[in-house]
Design an enzyme around this catalytic site. Structure first.
Site, mmCIF file in Angstrom:
data_model
loop_
_atom_site.group_PDB
_atom_site.id
_atom_site.type_symbol
_atom_site.label_atom_id
_atom_site.label_comp_id
_atom_site.label_asym_id
_atom_site.label_seq_id
_atom_site.Cartn_x
_atom_site.Cartn_y
_atom_site.Cartn_z
ATOM 1 C CB CYS A 1 -92.929 32.522 -17.611
ATOM 2 S SG CYS A 1 -91.620 31.398 -17.169
ATOM 3 N NE ARG B 1 -96.511 36.613 -14.966
ATOM 4 C CZ ARG B 1 -97.089 36.247 -13.819
ATOM 5 N NH1 ARG B 1 -97.520 37.163 -12.975
ATOM 6 N NH2 ARG B 1 -97.206 34.981 -13.499
ATOM 7 C CD1 TRP C 1 -87.871 33.146 -12.490
ATOM 8 C CD2 TRP C 1 -86.983 35.021 -13.272
ATOM 9 N NE1 TRP C 1 -86.980 33.589 -11.567
ATOM 10 C CE2 TRP C 1 -86.413 34.736 -12.003
ATOM 11 C CE3 TRP C 1 -86.549 36.163 -13.937
ATOM 12 C CZ2 TRP C 1 -85.441 35.561 -11.417
ATOM 13 C CZ3 TRP C 1 -85.595 36.982 -13.351
ATOM 14 C CH2 TRP C 1 -85.060 36.668 -12.109
ATOM 15 C CG ASN D 1 -96.249 31.431 -15.332
ATOM 16 O OD1 ASN D 1 -95.141 31.164 -14.853
ATOM 17 N ND2 ASN D 1 -97.153 32.127 -14.671
ATOM 18 N N GLY D 2 -95.300 28.088 -15.172
ATOM 19 C CA GLY D 2 -95.533 27.164 -14.060
ATOM 20 C C GLY D 2 -94.424 26.126 -14.021
ATOM 21 C CD GLU E 1 -83.475 40.589 5.615
ATOM 22 O OE1 GLU E 1 -82.229 40.653 5.657
ATOM 23 O OE2 GLU E 1 -84.133 41.035 4.674
ATOM 24 C CE LYS F 1 -85.368 43.858 2.958
ATOM 25 N NZ LYS F 1 -84.203 43.106 3.085
ATOM 26 C CD GLU G 1 -82.521 46.806 1.824
ATOM 27 O OE1 GLU G 1 -81.807 46.973 0.830
ATOM 28 O OE2 GLU G 1 -82.905 45.695 2.199
ATOM 29 C CG HIS H 1 -71.637 42.908 27.179
ATOM 30 N ND1 HIS H 1 -70.798 42.621 28.243
ATOM 31 C CD2 HIS H 1 -72.557 41.911 27.151
ATOM 32 C CE1 HIS H 1 -71.178 41.493 28.812
ATOM 33 N NE2 HIS H 1 -72.238 41.030 28.174
ATOM 34 C CE LYS I 1 -83.757 42.353 -6.022
ATOM 35 N NZ LYS I 1 -84.151 42.261 -4.600
#
Ligand code: AGP
Length: 605
Positions: A2, A27, A73, A99-100, A478, A482, A485, A501, A600
């Site tokens: 946050c 944040r 957040w 925040n935490g 993955e 990355k 994209e 193959h 996103k």
């Protein structure tokens, strides 16, 4: 993650606080609030939604010159007006922003309620306001100090009190907090961007330090109450760079944030070599489960590929993993003891949500793994496990992926504990390994320079292959995504044993092949595959552990990973692949944070 702000000085506090919160929205932005002291009383406004929703409620705000603000957040309690910060004590004389994560908030809340305190939110933060109230005897800083002695967890905390209208008390412990110094006015912020347009002179607080802001100045003490003499730090960044922590892109900032994100996601979930999910009752959800389906999209799907192998090996439960856009149309052979696990950073991906709803329609139990509290998948699943990675701004998912992997391991171990499928000494060793994994990611991140050099050497390539076996194959998927994209380079991940193959036909002189060699029992096979591609002219970038002699000999470039249990290595292996893709994209002049054609969160089918 946050954002908190605070102001004391000669100007109107509300506009300054709101301006600071705007610069901290990266944040967190699911709700926000502001509190000021106006004529010995606390005036407070807070609202669910983006900051603009709060601004609409601020007509006629008081002309007070001291206050605190917060942009949230959510981690504990869905986004709502009641759960937004600031939170107050029973009398409305003390206001806090935080925040935490307060790990022992449930026990503290119960104790406070037993002592007559009335709570108005679901958050962990509200216990702080009532604890300060409990200990307040006329000194706000003393009350805050005593309150925090009861608290376990992370916090950047700011507190104001109507009985002491001329001060702000703030404390930092594992969550960032800075103090800005102006001309007779002082600022508090989670991060430099919030105050950069007001001052470039800041104090960077350390864990355990308390700051008391008054019109007379800044007083900083350490955890023992001793005065701390601090040098002022002069910021050289501009505001935009500051939101990225001085980094050129959100993606690199988020790659580098992974150790913190992993620690936050682990926090409160391991104790005495065992996994525990105190935030949710998984037992009724998991009782009798005989088959698990995992479904997700993109990077989240790749996390599910690792999750399959982890859960099957530890819990001995068969797991099927499917891309959500395929899964939702397949004729699934659900059993009555099936469990669906949906993985989604945003919690809003259309295909993943549709798969969840189809399972619910059939009466199947659903567990969500998501990074957004109160997201659609979080609300509609039967239970939810959160990755506490904080907002992920870059389109390319990085810290969300590694924290999703971490939750797959925690879930697999938890299931193994319940089913006694693996001896406690084995799960205990894995828990100890996970407790150290963030440190090992930090070690890998120190190779960023090497990886940047390698990426720049191959930035002109038109095609790249990623090879792996077992867990390495799942991570290779993955790595290829990355690279594709954000650098627009064609990349394919292949199960190395599948090369002959067909794909081997594509290997020709100079084609870069990234070979993942971390699985001991598959190392010999991987070395054979590396020799196969080298014989056709490929350039091999090897990724493996220290001392792998043959890999060092065969690979044209080598990225070394710290020694780790091969079973846990995927969390480490992905980091060089993220960095490789990032530096390749930068070298190719791509829009790293907002790659072409992509969003996103894919909320449409
Ligand atoms: C990841 O780098 C991509 N941006 C994309 O594949 C993403 O993982 C996918 O769209 C799923 O998103 P979600 O996790 O929010 O559901």
């Amino acid at each position: 993650m946050c954002g908190i702000t605070g102001y004391i000085g000669k100007s109107e506090a509300v506009p300054i606080i709101i301006e600071g919160l705007k610069r901290l929205e990266y944040r967190g932005y699911d709700s926000s609030g502001v509190a000021v002291i106006d004529r010995q009383r606390i005036w407070l406004q807070k609202k669910e939604g983006r900051l603009a929703c709060l601004e609409e409620t601020l007509n006629g705000y008081p002309r007070a010159s001291l206050g605190i603000g917060h942009t949230r957040w959510a981690t504990h309690g869905v986004p709502s007006d009641a759960n937004a910060h600031p939170h107050t004590d029973c009398r409305g004389e003390i206001a806090v922003v935080h925040n935490g994560i307060i790990e022992n908030f449930a026990r503290l809340r119960k104790w406070l309620q037993e002592n007559g305190h009335v709570f108005t939110s679901e958050t962990d933060t509200e216990v702080l306001a009532h604890l300060v109230e409990h200990y307040y005897q006329g000194s706000l800083e003393e009350a805050v100090r005593l309150a925090l002695q009861q608290v376990e967890g992370s916090y950047a905390l700011a507190v104001i009190c109507a009985r002491e209208p001329d001060k702000i008390v703030a404390v930092r412990n594992q969550s960032p907090l800075v103090v800005g110094v102006g001309d007779g006015e002082y600022y508090l912020a989670s991060d430099i961007p919030a105050i950069l347009n007001r001052t470039k002179q800041v104090y960077l607080l350390e864990d355990g330090e308390m700051v008391v802001l008054t019109e007379d100045g800044v007083n900083i003490t350490n955890g023992r109450g001793q005065q701390v003499a601090k040098d002022i730090f002069s910021v050289t960044w501009d505001a935009e760079a500051a939101e990225k922590g001085g980094h050129p892109h959100f993606m690199i900032k988020e790659i580098l944030e992974q150790p913190r994100a992993l620690r936050e996601t682990l926090r409160g979930r391991i104790r005495d070599d065992r996994v525990e999910f105190s935030e949710v009752d998984l037992d009724c959800l998991l009782d009798g489960v005989e088959k698990i389906f995992i479904t997700a999209c993109g990077t989240a799907y790749h996390a599910g590929m690792v999750g399959k192998q982890v859960i099957e090996r530890l819990a001995r439960i068969p797991v099927e993993v499917d891309i959500a856009s395929e899964f939702r149309y397949r004729d699934i052979l659900w059993g009555e003891n099936s469990l669906l696990v949906v993985i989604s950073q945003s919690g809003e991906t259309a295909d993943t949500l549709a798969a969840l709803r189809e399972a619910k329609r059939r009466g199947i139990r659903v567990l969500a793994v998501t990074n957004v509290v109160g997201s659609s998948v979080a609300r509609e699943a039967d239970s939810v496990l959160y990755t506490w990675a904080g907002p992920e701004i870059a389109v390319a998912s990085t810290k969300a992926y590694s924290t999703q992997l971490l939750l797959m391991y925690l879930l697999g171990i938890y299931l193994a504990q319940r089913r006694n499928t693996v001896p406690p000494e084995v799960t205990g060793a894995l828990v100890r390994g996970l407790a150290m994994i963030a440190d090992k990611v930090e070690t890998v991140l120190q190779q960023a320079g090497t990886i940047e050099r390698i990426a720049e050497n191959y930035a002109g390539t038109q095609s790249t292959f990623f090879l792996g076996r077992g867990l390495d194959y799942a991570v290779a998927l993955e790595g290829a995504l990355k690279l594709k994209e954000i650098s627009y380079v064609h990349a394919e991940a292949y199960a190395a044993g599948e090369l002959k193959h067909g794909t081997l036909a594509l290997i020709e002189k100079g084609v870069p092949v990234i070979a993942l060699v971390t699985q001991d029992e598959l190392e010999d096979k991987m070395m054979s595959n590396i020799k196969e591609v080298k014989a056709r002219g490929a350039v091999v970038i090897g990724l493996g552990k220290e001392g792998r002699g043959e890999l060092k000999q065969e690979a044209d470039e080598l990225i070394v990973l710290p020694d780790e249990d091969p079973f846990l290595t995927p969390i480490l292996t992905v980091v060089p692949l993220q960095l490789f893709a990032y530096y390749m994209a930068v070298k190719r002049g791509c829009d790293v944070d907002k790659p072409r054609n992509l969003a996103k969160s894919v909320t449409v089918e």
